[in-house]
Design a protein around this motif. Structure first.
Motif, PDB file in Angstrom:
ATOM      1  N   ARG A  19      60.081  21.541  76.633  1.00  0.00           N
ATOM      2  CA  ARG A  19      59.629  22.338  75.489  1.00  0.00           C
ATOM      3  C   ARG A  19      60.635  22.298  74.349  1.00  0.00           C
ATOM      4  O   ARG A  19      60.274  22.124  73.184  1.00  0.00           O
ATOM      5  N   SER A  20      61.925  22.453  74.673  1.00  0.00           N
ATOM      6  CA  SER A  20      62.944  22.441  73.628  1.00  0.00           C
ATOM      7  C   SER A  20      63.052  21.067  72.978  1.00  0.00           C
ATOM      8  O   SER A  20      63.266  20.963  71.761  1.00  0.00           O
ATOM      9  N   ASP A  21      62.902  20.014  73.768  1.00  0.00           N
ATOM     10  CA  ASP A  21      62.987  18.665  73.211  1.00  0.00           C
ATOM     11  C   ASP A  21      61.825  18.381  72.260  1.00  0.00           C
ATOM     12  O   ASP A  21      62.005  17.776  71.209  1.00  0.00           O
ATOM     13  N   LEU A  22      60.627  18.826  72.627  1.00  0.00           N
ATOM     14  CA  LEU A  22      59.468  18.622  71.750  1.00  0.00           C
ATOM     15  C   LEU A  22      59.609  19.417  70.467  1.00  0.00           C
ATOM     16  O   LEU A  22      59.216  18.963  69.386  1.00  0.00           O
ATOM     17  N   ARG A  23      60.155  20.630  70.564  1.00  0.00           N
ATOM     18  CA  ARG A  23      60.364  21.425  69.355  1.00  0.00           C
ATOM     19  C   ARG A  23      61.373  20.768  68.423  1.00  0.00           C
ATOM     20  O   ARG A  23      61.240  20.844  67.201  1.00  0.00           O
ATOM     21  N   ALA A  24      62.371  20.116  68.988  1.00  0.00           N
ATOM     22  CA  ALA A  24      63.396  19.476  68.166  1.00  0.00           C
ATOM     23  C   ALA A  24      62.874  18.230  67.466  1.00  0.00           C
ATOM     24  O   ALA A  24      63.443  17.796  66.466  1.00  0.00           O
ATOM     25  N   ARG A  25      61.811  17.636  67.953  1.00  0.00           N
ATOM     26  CA  ARG A  25      61.260  16.389  67.390  1.00  0.00           C
ATOM     27  C   ARG A  25      59.759  16.547  67.138  1.00  0.00           C
ATOM     28  O   ARG A  25      58.957  15.764  67.612  1.00  0.00           O
ATOM     29  N   ARG A  26      59.420  17.557  66.380  1.00  0.00           N
ATOM     30  CA  ARG A  26      58.005  17.880  66.182  1.00  0.00           C
ATOM     31  C   ARG A  26      57.268  16.786  65.414  1.00  0.00           C
ATOM     32  O   ARG A  26      56.142  16.433  65.741  1.00  0.00           O
ATOM     33  N   MET A  27      57.912  16.258  64.354  1.00  0.00           N
ATOM     34  CA  MET A  27      57.222  15.262  63.533  1.00  0.00           C
ATOM     35  C   MET A  27      56.900  14.010  64.345  1.00  0.00           C
ATOM     36  O   MET A  27      55.782  13.496  64.302  1.00  0.00           O
ATOM     37  N   GLN A  28      57.872  13.508  65.089  1.00  0.00           N
ATOM     38  CA  GLN A  28      57.649  12.309  65.885  1.00  0.00           C
ATOM     39  C   GLN A  28      56.601  12.553  66.967  1.00  0.00           C
ATOM     40  O   GLN A  28      55.738  11.707  67.221  1.00  0.00           O
ATOM     41  N   ALA A  29      56.661  13.722  67.597  1.00  0.00           N
ATOM     42  CA  ALA A  29      55.670  14.043  68.623  1.00  0.00           C
ATOM     43  C   ALA A  29      54.273  14.147  68.020  1.00  0.00           C
ATOM     44  O   ALA A  29      53.288  13.678  68.608  1.00  0.00           O
ATOM     45  N   THR A  30      54.175  14.754  66.825  1.00  0.00           N
ATOM     46  CA  THR A  30      52.875  14.897  66.168  1.00  0.00           C
ATOM     47  C   THR A  30      52.279  13.540  65.819  1.00  0.00           C
ATOM     48  O   THR A  30      51.083  13.292  66.023  1.00  0.00           O
ATOM     49  N   LEU A  31      53.107  12.642  65.296  1.00  0.00           N
ATOM     50  CA  LEU A  31      52.615  11.309  64.950  1.00  0.00           C
ATOM     51  C   LEU A  31      52.146  10.550  66.184  1.00  0.00           C
ATOM     52  O   LEU A  31      51.142   9.836  66.147  1.00  0.00           O
ATOM     53  N   THR A  32      52.860  10.701  67.284  1.00  0.00           N
ATOM     54  CA  THR A  32      52.451  10.042  68.521  1.00  0.00           C
ATOM     55  C   THR A  32      51.086  10.550  68.978  1.00  0.00           C
ATOM     56  O   THR A  32      50.206   9.771  69.358  1.00  0.00           O
ATOM     57  N   VAL A  33      50.908  11.878  68.935  1.00  0.00           N
ATOM     58  CA  VAL A  33      49.632  12.475  69.343  1.00  0.00           C
ATOM     59  C   VAL A  33      48.502  11.995  68.437  1.00  0.00           C
ATOM     60  O   VAL A  33      47.416  11.611  68.912  1.00  0.00           O
ATOM     61  N   LEU A  34      48.736  11.979  67.124  1.00  0.00           N
ATOM     62  CA  LEU A  34      47.686  11.567  66.186  1.00  0.00           C
ATOM     63  C   LEU A  34      47.333  10.089  66.354  1.00  0.00           C
ATOM     64  O   LEU A  34      46.159   9.713  66.235  1.00  0.00           O
ATOM     65  N   LEU A 311      60.820  13.019  82.161  1.00  0.00           N
ATOM     66  CA  LEU A 311      60.551  12.192  80.987  1.00  0.00           C
ATOM     67  C   LEU A 311      59.109  11.694  80.975  1.00  0.00           C
ATOM     68  O   LEU A 311      58.446  11.660  79.930  1.00  0.00           O
ATOM     69  N   LEU A 312      58.632  11.292  82.153  1.00  0.00           N
ATOM     70  CA  LEU A 312      57.251  10.825  82.251  1.00  0.00           C
ATOM     71  C   LEU A 312      56.278  11.937  81.902  1.00  0.00           C
ATOM     72  O   LEU A 312      55.268  11.711  81.217  1.00  0.00           O
ATOM     73  N   ALA A 313      56.582  13.153  82.349  1.00  0.00           N
ATOM     74  CA  ALA A 313      55.708  14.284  82.056  1.00  0.00           C
ATOM     75  C   ALA A 313      55.706  14.613  80.565  1.00  0.00           C
ATOM     76  O   ALA A 313      54.653  14.862  79.969  1.00  0.00           O
ATOM     77  N   GLU A 314      56.895  14.580  79.938  1.00  0.00           N
ATOM     78  CA  GLU A 314      56.973  14.922  78.512  1.00  0.00           C
ATOM     79  C   GLU A 314      56.143  13.965  77.665  1.00  0.00           C
ATOM     80  O   GLU A 314      55.297  14.387  76.878  1.00  0.00           O
ATOM     81  N   HIS A 315      56.393  12.681  77.841  1.00  0.00           N
ATOM     82  CA  HIS A 315      55.688  11.705  76.997  1.00  0.00           C
ATOM     83  C   HIS A 315      54.258  11.486  77.464  1.00  0.00           C
ATOM     84  O   HIS A 315      53.379  11.159  76.665  1.00  0.00           O
ATOM     85  N   GLY A 316      54.018  11.677  78.751  1.00  0.00           N
ATOM     86  CA  GLY A 316      52.638  11.624  79.227  1.00  0.00           C
ATOM     87  C   GLY A 316      51.807  12.760  78.680  1.00  0.00           C
ATOM     88  O   GLY A 316      50.618  12.595  78.372  1.00  0.00           O
ATOM     89  N   LEU A 317      52.423  13.945  78.511  1.00  0.00           N
ATOM     90  CA  LEU A 317      51.703  15.084  77.938  1.00  0.00           C
ATOM     91  C   LEU A 317      51.316  14.819  76.483  1.00  0.00           C
ATOM     92  O   LEU A 317      50.242  15.215  76.043  1.00  0.00           O
ATOM     93  N   LEU A 318      52.215  14.162  75.738  1.00  0.00           N
ATOM     94  CA  LEU A 318      51.869  13.804  74.355  1.00  0.00           C
ATOM     95  C   LEU A 318      50.653  12.879  74.335  1.00  0.00           C
ATOM     96  O   LEU A 318      49.729  13.059  73.530  1.00  0.00           O
ATOM     97  N   GLY A 319      50.684  11.882  75.229  1.00  0.00           N
ATOM     98  CA  GLY A 319      49.537  10.978  75.305  1.00  0.00           C
ATOM     99  C   GLY A 319      48.277  11.693  75.734  1.00  0.00           C
ATOM    100  O   GLY A 319      47.194  11.458  75.189  1.00  0.00           O
ATOM    101  N   LEU A 320      48.392  12.584  76.719  1.00  0.00           N
ATOM    102  CA  LEU A 320      47.225  13.320  77.202  1.00  0.00           C
ATOM    103  C   LEU A 320      46.639  14.212  76.114  1.00  0.00           C
ATOM    104  O   LEU A 320      45.411  14.288  75.955  1.00  0.00           O
ATOM    105  N   LEU A 321      47.520  14.877  75.346  1.00  0.00           N
ATOM    106  CA  LEU A 321      47.030  15.712  74.249  1.00  0.00           C
ATOM    107  C   LEU A 321      46.293  14.860  73.214  1.00  0.00           C
ATOM    108  O   LEU A 321      45.222  15.244  72.716  1.00  0.00           O
ATOM    109  N   GLY A 322      46.860  13.686  72.898  1.00  0.00           N
ATOM    110  CA  GLY A 322      46.180  12.795  71.956  1.00  0.00           C
ATOM    111  C   GLY A 322      44.842  12.320  72.488  1.00  0.00           C
ATOM    112  O   GLY A 322      43.865  12.210  71.738  1.00  0.00           O
TER     113      GLY A 322
END
Length: 757
Positions: A19-34, A311-322
């Motif tokens: 959660r803290s890592d995603l908050r620190a990199r919101r823009m990059q995470a948002t672009l990945t999801v979009l 790490l797999l869960a963090e980036h997999g969650l971004l993909g799953l949300l997208g």
């Protein structure tokens, strides 16, 4: 505190860190999801279009219990003989059918009136969508096929007038509107269809010699269609005038959607690969940037498996949300634009396939992150090696020091550099192919003669004689040439199905078809064919083909291939003097080629009293592709943007210590910024140029390949113009440099020493 594997704390700590890592990199995470969401939405739309390309027929045919074969005969056929054929399970009809002309809204349109019983038949059942079925109490009421009703503006209760071949007019009204899987959509399948009671049909056309009988055969196995047709032609001993099968109906319903669906599928698949590269690059870069955090977690007791899983869960969650957002968006888009929502099976297949690709893309970086040594203060030092050839060239041409340093930094990490360039090259390649599709549509619109539409208008005599109609058309000052034409259905070799033949112009004065291969016909008995017909009959230019038209054998020599957008390219064209006199006189219509600059609408308005039809350009039918291309360019740009942000962040992390030294040595913030932008910009330029080059080389051949597969034929593809391609490259490179400038500007203004972020 040291966390153990067996307790509950590690799971809580993992989620807190994510959660803290995603908050620190919101823009990059948002672009990945979009980016993932856009690709999934495109795939859902593509899959729905592809499925809808056949499903309109399949669904209508299934619900209407349709007939696989329709046989047109002059007299009523022997039903017992047809019923005894192997494979025939049920029979529809025979029904009387008669041609007529529908008059309304200032135009006259051919319509086929077909007899129907007062109770809905069990085989080939019309599917009512509006109004009610035929009723003997309302003998003037008819039920109109839905696509024909939409083209003519008819609705339940609408009154209209039909004219029989004897010239008598009759007032009718629309009692209902129905769909059918036994005839294609109007106007691709003409004439329009209207179901009437027998008494109404005989009133409009009392002469039995001017009507025909249509009989439908439902088969146990659709694959036996050709065999059953051959048996039926033999059993009816020369009575057959023409035959249509379920394959022809399905093909006529699926053409435009299939072209659009395949284009979307190509973009979606390439975009999905690009998104996977972006995710792999992003995950790898984030893992490299988090080495200290990961090392700290390892020293606190996290196992390699826990770190990798985290790490797999963090980036997999971004993909799953997208994926979830993309599935929802795709459902809304298809339901709103196509009025057909995607099936649950499609959504499940696309969702599961995409999440699998996402997990594969992030697994390797996550696995590497799990192998991080448990040393909390481990610095992330970039690998060292010899200068790249590009950096040596920069030194050789004496570029400023900041640019030389940036050139060296571009290839510090080879694998991320390749992923970054590839992640930009693939979207740029697809954008260039999309621009090629746009250029092809522009060419259709500007040069309709290249797609078989040299004539902007076609004229039918109506109440006039053929000679009078020709004189009226020639008298208009904007008309350059008038070509007499006849369109007839012919039995193909083996008499297993019907194909369209078009006699247009004469052998000495042929209609100006666009010949893509071979030459134009010059003598009687010569013809040109569309790619679909060549594929259907398994013949090539130079072969001879024997057809049967109205019971008369006709042998033609195919001397050329033309670009043919009608009937899936299954059209054979020749001079009108090749036909027997009984089929050629009088001409059914006249094709009008206008002078340069003439307005077709004005000419049509001047030809009052004639039935004038304006040609529909394929570019108009496929205009929605332009909107799709724009939307896909936005999605692909998001993928490239995510890749660039990752590359910029990774470059900054790798050289943050060098920047502190350079600043201490006296480099200005602008020089520091130029170093960072150059490193990322070189990768961007390489990716954009390679992608644009590949797209320009592939676009024409891909479009021609699709044209060949759809029956239209090769020779239609156009690459983007040099001006358009140059503008696209400049915009892409400028956008890439602008994106790289954002973190570079922030890093250049940071105070010495710069800390790793």
């Amino acid at each position: 505190m040291v966390f153990t594997v067996g307790g509950g704390w590690p799971m809580i700590a993992e989620w807190r860190w994510i959660r803290s890592d995603l908050r620190a990199r919101r823009m990059q995470a948002t672009l990945t999801v979009l980016a993932v969401a856009g690709i999934v939405a495109a795939l859902v739309t593509a899959a729905t279009l592809l499925e809808e390309g056949t499903n309109p027929w399949r669904g209508l045919f299934t619900r209407g219990h349709g007939a696989h074969v329709w046989i047109h005969t002059k007299d009523a056929p022997d039903i017992s003989a047809l019923g005894s054929l192997n494979g025939v399970t049920e029979i529809a009809g025979p029904y009387l059918s008669a041609p007529a002309t529908l008059a309304g809204s200032g135009r006259k349109v051919p319509v086929a009136l077909q007899e129907a019983p007062t109770a809905l038949p069990k085989v080939a059942t019309p599917l009512l969508t509006e109004g009610r079925w035929l009723d003997p109490a309302d003998p003037d009421g008819v039920v109109v096929e839905r696509s024909f009703a939409a083209a003519t503006g008819l609705r339940p209760g609408s009154a209209f007038t039909v004219t029989g071949l004897n010239g008598a007019t009759h007032a009718l009204f629309v009692k209902g509107i129905a769909e059918s899987g036994d005839q294609g959509f109007y106007p691709d399948w003409a004439p329009g269809l209207a179901w009437t009671l027998r008494q109404t049909l005989t009133l409009v056309e009392p002469a039995s010699g001017r009507s025909e009988n249509v009989t439908g055969l439902r088969l146990a196995d659709p694959e036996d269609t050709n065999l059953v047709v051959q048996q039926a032609v033999t059993a009816l001993a020369g009575q057959v005038q023409r035959i249509s099968t379920w394959r022809e109906v399905r093909a006529s319903m699926e053409l435009d959607n299939r072209l659009l669906g395949l284009l979307l599928a190509l973009f979606g698949a390439a975009g999905l690969v690009g998104a996977a590269l972006a995710l792999a690059n992003a995950t790898g870069g984030r893992v490299l940037g988090q080495l200290r955090d990961l090392a700290t977690l390892k020293s606190l007791g996290f196992t390699p498996r826990q770190v990798s899983t985290m790490l797999l869960a963090e980036h997999g969650l971004l993909g799953l949300l997208g994926i979830l957002i993309g599935l929802a968006a795709g459902h809304v888009i298809t339901a709103a634009t196509l009025r057909v929502p995607p099936s649950p099976g499609q959504l499940a297949a696309i969702g599961l396939g995409t999440i699998l690709i996402v997990l594969i893309a992030v697994w390797l970086p996550a696995w590497r992150g799990g192998r991080t040594a448990p040393i909390p203060a481990a610095p992330a030092i970039p690998p060292h090696g010899r200068l790249s050839r590009l950096a040596r060239l920069a030194l050789l041409v004496r570029l400023p020091p900041a640019l030389v340093l940036g050139t060296r930094d571009a290839f510090t990490r080879r694998v991320p550099a390749v992923l970054t360039s590839a992640g930009l090259a693939l979207p740029m390649m697809m954008i260039t192919i999309g621009l090629g599709c746009w250029a092809t549509l522009d060419d259709f619109a500007k040069n309709p003669a290249k797609v078989g539409q040299a004539a902007a208008l076609s004229v039918r005599p109506g109440d006039l004689t053929a000679d009078e109609a020709r004189v009226r058309a020639m008298a208009d000052p904007a008309v350059a040439a008038v070509y007499p034409g006849v369109e007839l259905d012919a039995l193909a070799p083996g008499q297993t199905r019907t194909v369209r033949t078009r006699a247009l112009g004469s052998s000495t004065a042929p209609y100006p078809f666009h010949v893509a291969e071979g030459r134009m016909f010059r003598e009687r008995g010569e013809a040109v064919a569309g790619q679909g017909l060549l594929d259907l009959l398994s013949v090539r230019v130079g072969d001879r083909v024997r057809l049967t038209i109205g019971g008369t054998p006709l042998i033609v020599h195919i001397v050329g291939r033309v670009v043919e957008p009608e009937q899936d390219g299954e059209v054979l064209s020749f001079g009108i003097d090749t036909l027997a006199a009984k089929d050629a006189v009088p001409p059914h219509f006249f094709a009008l080629v206008l002078k340069d600059g003439a307005d077709a609408q004005e000419v049509r308005a001047r030809l009052q009293g004639l039935e004038v039809t304006e040609a529909v350009n394929p570019a108009d039918r496929l205009a929605v592709i332009r909107v799709i291309i724009i939307a896909l360019i936005v999605v692909l740009a998001l993928i490239g943007l995510a890749n660039l942000l990752t590359a910029s962040a990774l470059g900054l992390r790798d050289h943050v210590r060098d920047l502190a030294v350079l600043q201490a040595m006296g480099l200005t913030p602008r020089q520091v910024m130029a170093t960072l932008v150059t490193g990322t910009g070189i990768l961007a330029v390489l990716g954009v140029l390679s992608g644009a080059t590949a797209g320009a080389l592939l676009s024409r051949s891909l479009i021609d390949w699709e044209g060949h597969g759809s029956g239209v034929g090769a020779g239609i593809g156009r690459a983007p113009t040099p001006t358009t391609l140059t503008a696209a490259i400049l915009i892409a490179v400028s956008a890439a440099l602008l994106v790289a400038l954002i973190p570079a500007r922030r890093a250049a203004r940071a105070r010495v020493p710069v800390t790793a972020g």
